[in-house]
Write an enzyme that holds these catalytic residues in place. Sequence first.
Site, PDB file in Angstrom:
ATOM      1  N   LYS A 204      -4.243  -1.076 -12.141  1.00 23.53           N
ATOM      2  CA  LYS A 204      -3.030  -0.649 -11.441  1.00 23.53           C
ATOM      3  C   LYS A 204      -2.885   0.855 -11.567  1.00 23.53           C
ATOM      4  O   LYS A 204      -2.783   1.382 -12.675  1.00 23.53           O
ATOM      5  CB  LYS A 204      -1.806  -1.353 -12.024  1.00 23.53           C
ATOM      6  CG  LYS A 204      -0.492  -0.838 -11.427  1.00 23.53           C
ATOM      7  CD  LYS A 204       0.710  -1.632 -11.859  1.00 23.53           C
ATOM      8  CE  LYS A 204       1.990  -0.989 -11.336  1.00 23.53           C
ATOM      9  NZ  LYS A 204       3.181  -1.780 -11.611  1.00 23.53           N
ATOM     10  N   ARG A 214      10.594   1.372  -4.993  1.00 18.80           N
ATOM     11  CA  ARG A 214      11.632   1.903  -5.894  1.00 18.80           C
ATOM     12  C   ARG A 214      12.987   1.819  -5.216  1.00 18.80           C
ATOM     13  O   ARG A 214      13.996   1.601  -5.875  1.00 18.80           O
ATOM     14  CB  ARG A 214      11.280   3.340  -6.292  1.00 18.80           C
ATOM     15  CG  ARG A 214       9.841   3.442  -6.851  1.00 18.80           C
ATOM     16  CD  ARG A 214       9.740   3.893  -8.265  1.00 18.80           C
ATOM     17  NE  ARG A 214       8.398   3.643  -8.780  1.00 18.80           N
ATOM     18  CZ  ARG A 214       7.470   4.573  -9.050  1.00 18.80           C
ATOM     19  NH1 ARG A 214       7.765   5.850  -8.875  1.00 18.80           N
ATOM     20  NH2 ARG A 214       6.276   4.236  -9.512  1.00 18.80           N
ATOM     21  N   ARG A 225       5.060   7.605 -13.659  1.00 21.43           N
ATOM     22  CA  ARG A 225       4.465   6.679 -14.615  1.00 21.43           C
ATOM     23  C   ARG A 225       3.037   7.100 -14.984  1.00 21.43           C
ATOM     24  O   ARG A 225       2.189   6.277 -15.308  1.00 21.43           O
ATOM     25  CB  ARG A 225       4.440   5.270 -14.029  1.00 21.43           C
ATOM     26  CG  ARG A 225       5.779   4.770 -13.509  1.00 21.43           C
ATOM     27  CD  ARG A 225       5.753   3.265 -13.348  1.00 21.43           C
ATOM     28  NE  ARG A 225       6.816   2.731 -12.512  1.00 21.43           N
ATOM     29  CZ  ARG A 225       8.105   2.679 -12.851  1.00 21.43           C
ATOM     30  NH1 ARG A 225       8.507   3.161 -14.006  1.00 21.43           N
ATOM     31  NH2 ARG A 225       8.992   2.150 -12.030  1.00 21.43           N
ATOM     32  N   GLU A 242     -10.843  -1.843 -17.906  1.00 21.75           N
ATOM     33  CA  GLU A 242      -9.475  -2.380 -17.997  1.00 21.75           C
ATOM     34  C   GLU A 242      -9.464  -3.873 -17.672  1.00 21.75           C
ATOM     35  O   GLU A 242      -8.781  -4.664 -18.325  1.00 21.75           O
ATOM     36  CB  GLU A 242      -8.546  -1.637 -17.019  1.00 21.75           C
ATOM     37  CG  GLU A 242      -8.181  -0.232 -17.454  1.00 21.75           C
ATOM     38  CD  GLU A 242      -6.881  -0.193 -18.267  1.00 21.75           C
ATOM     39  OE1 GLU A 242      -6.281  -1.253 -18.506  1.00 21.75           O
ATOM     40  OE2 GLU A 242      -6.471   0.920 -18.664  1.00 21.75           O
ATOM     41  N   LYS A 257      -4.314  -2.853  -7.432  1.00 25.03           N
ATOM     42  CA  LYS A 257      -3.070  -2.369  -6.849  1.00 25.03           C
ATOM     43  C   LYS A 257      -3.035  -0.856  -6.870  1.00 25.03           C
ATOM     44  O   LYS A 257      -3.273  -0.279  -7.939  1.00 25.03           O
ATOM     45  CB  LYS A 257      -1.928  -2.938  -7.682  1.00 25.03           C
ATOM     46  CG  LYS A 257      -0.556  -2.554  -7.224  1.00 25.03           C
ATOM     47  CD  LYS A 257       0.471  -3.122  -8.143  1.00 25.03           C
ATOM     48  CE  LYS A 257       1.808  -2.619  -7.666  1.00 25.03           C
ATOM     49  NZ  LYS A 257       2.861  -2.793  -8.588  1.00 25.03           N
ATOM     50  N   SER A 283       4.244  -1.536  -1.137  1.00 22.44           N
ATOM     51  CA  SER A 283       5.328  -1.149  -0.240  1.00 22.44           C
ATOM     52  C   SER A 283       4.974   0.021   0.675  1.00 22.44           C
ATOM     53  O   SER A 283       5.316   0.020   1.853  1.00 22.44           O
ATOM     54  CB  SER A 283       6.567  -0.816  -1.068  1.00 22.44           C
ATOM     55  OG  SER A 283       6.288   0.196  -2.014  1.00 22.44           O
ATOM     56  N   TYR A 322       3.906  -7.978   1.941  1.00 20.05           N
ATOM     57  CA  TYR A 322       5.238  -8.204   2.491  1.00 20.05           C
ATOM     58  C   TYR A 322       5.164  -8.851   3.870  1.00 20.05           C
ATOM     59  O   TYR A 322       6.168  -9.287   4.399  1.00 20.05           O
ATOM     60  CB  TYR A 322       6.023  -6.883   2.506  1.00 20.05           C
ATOM     61  CG  TYR A 322       6.172  -6.330   1.103  1.00 20.05           C
ATOM     62  CD1 TYR A 322       7.138  -6.852   0.243  1.00 20.05           C
ATOM     63  CD2 TYR A 322       5.302  -5.357   0.604  1.00 20.05           C
ATOM     64  CE1 TYR A 322       7.244  -6.394  -1.062  1.00 20.05           C
ATOM     65  CE2 TYR A 322       5.408  -4.893  -0.700  1.00 20.05           C
ATOM     66  CZ  TYR A 322       6.375  -5.420  -1.525  1.00 20.05           C
ATOM     67  OH  TYR A 322       6.476  -4.987  -2.823  1.00 20.05           O
TER      68      TYR A 322
END
Length: 334
Positions: A204, A214, A225, A242, A257, A283, A322
């Site tokens: 990610k 957000r 982040r 990872e 992602k 998004s 979505y």
Amino acid sequence: MNDLPGLPAFPVSRPRRLRRTAALRRLTAAVAVRPQDLVLPMFLAEGAAEPRPIGSMPGVVQHSMDSLAKAAIAAVQAGVGGLMLYGVPLVKDATGSGADDPNGILNAGLARLKFELGDATVLMGDLCLDEFTDHGHCGVLSLDGSVDNDATLQRYASMALALAEAGADLVGTSGMMDGQVGVVRRALDEANRYDVGVLAYVPKYASSFYGPFREAVDSSLIGDRLTYQQDPARGVAEALAEVALDVAEGADIVMVKPALPYLDILTAVAADCPVPVAAYQVSGEYAMVEAAAERGWIDRERVLLETLLSIRRAGASMTLTYWAHEAAVLLGSA
Ligand code: PBG
């Protein structure tokens, strides 16, 4: 024989033969997107009486409890394979205490969806604190303001049990703390919740494509982040490392992602991964297509289906998007 002007007289290959009719193209297709491979992320807002539009994600809403139930049932009936729920609480605090409160908005929503849908779908809950913290970070903060990895893990363990109790089939560890999958797996096992799986959001990336999300969760984040999510400038090797860590800690599914800007990572992970690999079309990916379509610059339906096909072709066995419901309808009627 070849009769193309200027070419020598021998048989040449004519790849266009297999493109001539829709039937030929359908028969020779190598990949396809199926409705059941699509997972619909949904937002549930505490205190909402009506669904509220999200400005930067046209067509996506913050649901009320009742509109969530209705939309979830409709999506499952249209054939989508799963649902991923995010909660938007009214009150946020430093430790994100709404996250593991059984009556917190996310847990209440999961319980409602479990009640409505039972095992007819795969119910997933986001296991992260960022929607619940007043500072907007994915964990709790140390005195110096940095995110405290190990203190956060304690919160995640507690949240995992709350999500499991509420009815999640899979918990989505999306906070990017080191060791989170292992801690969550152990907490679930110690509570005899061997039935609940871990969908690890890994790799990610610290991506600007999360911008509209957000807004969707009323995030209070100031800053970024970059100290916990992965650096987009790192390569495939780090992604594979990872993934290996999370699989060793007990991840049942891993998820790349964002999706479209990271297809190279997706292909590399999918090429050699012992667990199913998901992709999250986030998004910002959604918003870009919607915005261009709104201006009449692209053919919305064809572009959205093409993005899903590309993600599938790159190696995803399932995709969070979505557009899941709409795409399921489009694919069902194709
Ligand atoms: C963290 C989380 C985020 C998204 C999913 N889970 C936000 C972030 O990491 O900043 C983003 C999803 C999207 O952009 O659609 N709980």
